[in-house]
Design a protein around this motif. Structure first.
Motif, mmCIF file in Angstrom:
data_model
loop_
_atom_site.group_PDB
_atom_site.id
_atom_site.type_symbol
_atom_site.label_atom_id
_atom_site.label_comp_id
_atom_site.label_asym_id
_atom_site.label_seq_id
_atom_site.Cartn_x
_atom_site.Cartn_y
_atom_site.Cartn_z
ATOM 1 N N LEU A 1 13.115 10.526 -13.418
ATOM 2 C CA LEU A 1 12.218 9.678 -12.635
ATOM 3 C C LEU A 1 12.294 8.221 -13.081
ATOM 4 O O LEU A 1 12.223 7.307 -12.249
ATOM 5 N N ARG A 2 12.456 7.989 -14.361
ATOM 6 C CA ARG A 2 12.579 6.602 -14.823
ATOM 7 C C ARG A 2 13.837 5.949 -14.262
ATOM 8 O O ARG A 2 13.846 4.760 -13.934
ATOM 9 N N ARG A 3 14.925 6.717 -14.135
ATOM 10 C CA ARG A 3 16.149 6.146 -13.555
ATOM 11 C C ARG A 3 15.977 5.890 -12.063
ATOM 12 O O ARG A 3 16.542 4.939 -11.525
ATOM 13 N N VAL A 4 15.204 6.729 -11.394
ATOM 14 C CA VAL A 4 14.894 6.476 -9.972
ATOM 15 C C VAL A 4 14.118 5.169 -9.838
ATOM 16 O O VAL A 4 14.396 4.353 -8.943
ATOM 17 N N PHE A 5 13.158 4.948 -10.718
ATOM 18 C CA PHE A 5 12.414 3.690 -10.702
ATOM 19 C C PHE A 5 13.343 2.505 -10.954
ATOM 20 O O PHE A 5 13.208 1.449 -10.314
ATOM 21 N N ASP A 6 14.276 2.666 -11.883
ATOM 22 C CA ASP A 6 15.212 1.582 -12.188
ATOM 23 C C ASP A 6 16.045 1.209 -10.968
ATOM 24 O O ASP A 6 16.239 0.030 -10.660
ATOM 25 N N VAL B 1 -6.487 -0.715 -14.148
ATOM 26 C CA VAL B 1 -5.222 -1.397 -14.409
ATOM 27 C C VAL B 1 -4.313 -1.322 -13.190
ATOM 28 O O VAL B 1 -3.691 -2.315 -12.776
ATOM 29 N N MET B 2 -4.233 -0.149 -12.579
ATOM 30 C CA MET B 2 -3.398 0.014 -11.389
ATOM 31 C C MET B 2 -3.887 -0.855 -10.240
ATOM 32 O O MET B 2 -3.091 -1.478 -9.529
ATOM 33 N N ALA B 3 -5.200 -0.897 -10.044
ATOM 34 C CA ALA B 3 -5.749 -1.709 -8.960
ATOM 35 C C ALA B 3 -5.430 -3.188 -9.168
ATOM 36 O O ALA B 3 -5.089 -3.906 -8.218
ATOM 37 N N SER B 4 -5.522 -3.656 -10.400
ATOM 38 C CA SER B 4 -5.189 -5.043 -10.692
ATOM 39 C C SER B 4 -3.723 -5.327 -10.402
ATOM 40 O O SER B 4 -3.374 -6.378 -9.847
ATOM 41 N N GLN B 5 -2.844 -4.410 -10.756
ATOM 42 C CA GLN B 5 -1.422 -4.593 -10.493
ATOM 43 C C GLN B 5 -1.114 -4.595 -8.997
ATOM 44 O O GLN B 5 -0.289 -5.384 -8.524
ATOM 45 N N VAL B 6 -1.772 -3.734 -8.246
ATOM 46 C CA VAL B 6 -1.548 -3.692 -6.798
ATOM 47 C C VAL B 6 -1.982 -4.995 -6.145
ATOM 48 O O VAL B 6 -1.297 -5.527 -5.265
ATOM 49 N N LEU C 1 0.820 -1.205 0.000
ATOM 50 C CA LEU C 1 0.000 0.000 0.000
ATOM 51 C C LEU C 1 0.857 1.258 0.000
ATOM 52 O O LEU C 1 0.574 2.221 -0.744
ATOM 53 N N THR C 2 1.917 1.274 0.802
ATOM 54 C CA THR C 2 2.804 2.449 0.845
ATOM 55 C C THR C 2 3.449 2.699 -0.505
ATOM 56 O O THR C 2 3.499 3.839 -0.993
ATOM 57 N N ALA C 3 3.952 1.631 -1.131
ATOM 58 C CA ALA C 3 4.591 1.781 -2.438
ATOM 59 C C ALA C 3 3.606 2.302 -3.476
ATOM 60 O O ALA C 3 3.940 3.176 -4.291
ATOM 61 N N SER D 1 11.226 -1.552 -2.694
ATOM 62 C CA SER D 1 11.366 -2.393 -3.881
ATOM 63 C C SER D 1 10.195 -2.219 -4.839
ATOM 64 O O SER D 1 10.378 -2.125 -6.059
ATOM 65 N N ASP D 2 8.978 -2.163 -4.291
ATOM 66 C CA ASP D 2 7.798 -2.061 -5.142
ATOM 67 C C ASP D 2 7.583 -0.659 -5.691
ATOM 68 O O ASP D 2 6.869 -0.495 -6.692
ATOM 69 N N PHE D 3 8.160 0.345 -5.067
ATOM 70 C CA PHE D 3 8.000 1.711 -5.572
ATOM 71 C C PHE D 3 8.493 1.810 -7.009
ATOM 72 O O PHE D 3 7.820 2.400 -7.868
ATOM 73 N N GLY D 4 9.648 1.243 -7.289
ATOM 74 C CA GLY D 4 10.178 1.293 -8.649
ATOM 75 C C GLY D 4 9.327 0.515 -9.632
ATOM 76 O O GLY D 4 9.085 0.958 -10.761
ATOM 77 N N ALA D 5 8.847 -0.665 -9.203
ATOM 78 C CA ALA D 5 8.015 -1.463 -10.093
ATOM 79 C C ALA D 5 6.674 -0.781 -10.362
ATOM 80 O O ALA D 5 6.216 -0.697 -11.508
ATOM 81 N N PHE D 6 6.040 -0.261 -9.312
ATOM 82 C CA PHE D 6 4.776 0.444 -9.495
ATOM 83 C C PHE D 6 4.958 1.697 -10.348
ATOM 84 O O PHE D 6 4.116 2.017 -11.196
#
Length: 272
Positions: free
Chosen positions: A113-118, A196-201, A86-88, A150-155
């Motif tokens: 921002l994309r590099r931060v996600f990476d 789509v976001m809800a399904s991924q979460v 939930l936090t991510a 870890s999930d922040f970058g993936a989300f």
């Protein structure tokens, strides 16, 4: 069909050569990896008796009077997975709009921002757990922070790509009617990307339940601490009980989240 569309059935030498070269390269990589990792089926065959002994020690399952403690630790594992996911998701949600090209066209902001996600998702959850244990100490708080990082970058990556893939026609219609950029995001993009976001979460929560078990091994809370301790002391009947509990929990979460994901996707298709 062959007579009407001869080009579709014609085999080109260059295409065959590329396909053969690709298969040869994959085969060579597989052979090299097997050699480098000392992969030997004979070693597996010679170790089957030890595997059988290990499995026999698991039965019959016996909690040894620790079932209340196991249930509490399992609940802690679920809380770690839920809070971390939930936090991510909450942190990545607004950042993903900044990283989407069709919302903020600034190349520097998008690239940064994309590099931060990476960086965030390239570090494994277990490594994040070890880092946060040194910051906030042992316990479930460190585990939740590890999953969130870890999930922040993936989300962030998945959310921003979903935003960029949204249909542009509703956004163009809102702008043509005099709407602002905020209106475009609120009434054109959000209705498309939220399902789509809800399904991924939901999927990540299911996956993070397993991750929360693993990070408990290094002291980040949850039932993983019991699991590693009992394996170390060869209390295999207790290990069997914990494994069964984890399997049943993951199966239940998978069942519920799958139904929720199908319901969300089905509602999106019906509204479309």
């Amino acid at each position: 069909m062959r007579a009407r569309y001869p080009d579709a059935f014609r085999s080109h030498p260059a295409r065959r050569a590329r396909a053969f070269a690709l298969l040869a390269a994959l085969l060579a990589m597989a052979v090299f990896a097997a050699w480098a990792l000392d992969f030997n089926p004979r070693r597996i065959w010679m170790g089957l008796d030890r595997l059988g002994l290990f499995v026999s020690l698991l039965f019959p399952p016996d909690a040894g009077g620790r079932m209340p403690a196991f249930l509490k630790a399992l609940g802690e594992t679920l809380a770690i997975a839920f809070l971390g996911t939930l936090t991510a998701a909450l942190v990545a949600f607004p950042v993903a709009f900044l990283a989407a090209k069709n919302v903020v066209p600034n190349v520097f902001v998008h690239f940064s921002l994309r590099r931060v996600f990476d960086v965030s998702r390239s570090v494994d959850t277990l490594i994040w757990a070890l880092m946060w244990i040194n910051v906030v100490g042992l316990g479930p708080f460190a585990g939740a922070l590890a999953i969130a990082c870890s999930d922040f970058g993936a989300f962030g990556k998945l959310f921003s790509e979903a935003i960029e893939a949204a249909d542009r026609k509703p956004a163009e219609g809102i702008l043509a009617a005099g709407g602002s950029g905020v209106h475009r995001v609120r009434f054109a993009l959000l209705p498309q990307v939220l399902p789509v976001m809800a399904s991924q979460v939901l999927y990540f929560f299911e996956s993070n339940t397993r991750s929360a078990t693993i990070i408990g091994i290094v002291g980040a809370g949850g039932i993983g601490g019991y699991l590693t301790e009992f394996i170390r002391t060869l209390q295999m009947q207790e290990v069997c009980v914990i494994i069964i509990m984890i399997l049943l929990t993951v199966a239940a979460i998978d069942f519920v989240s799958s139904r929720l994901r199908f319901a969300i996707i089905g509602r999106k298709v019906a509204s479309a």
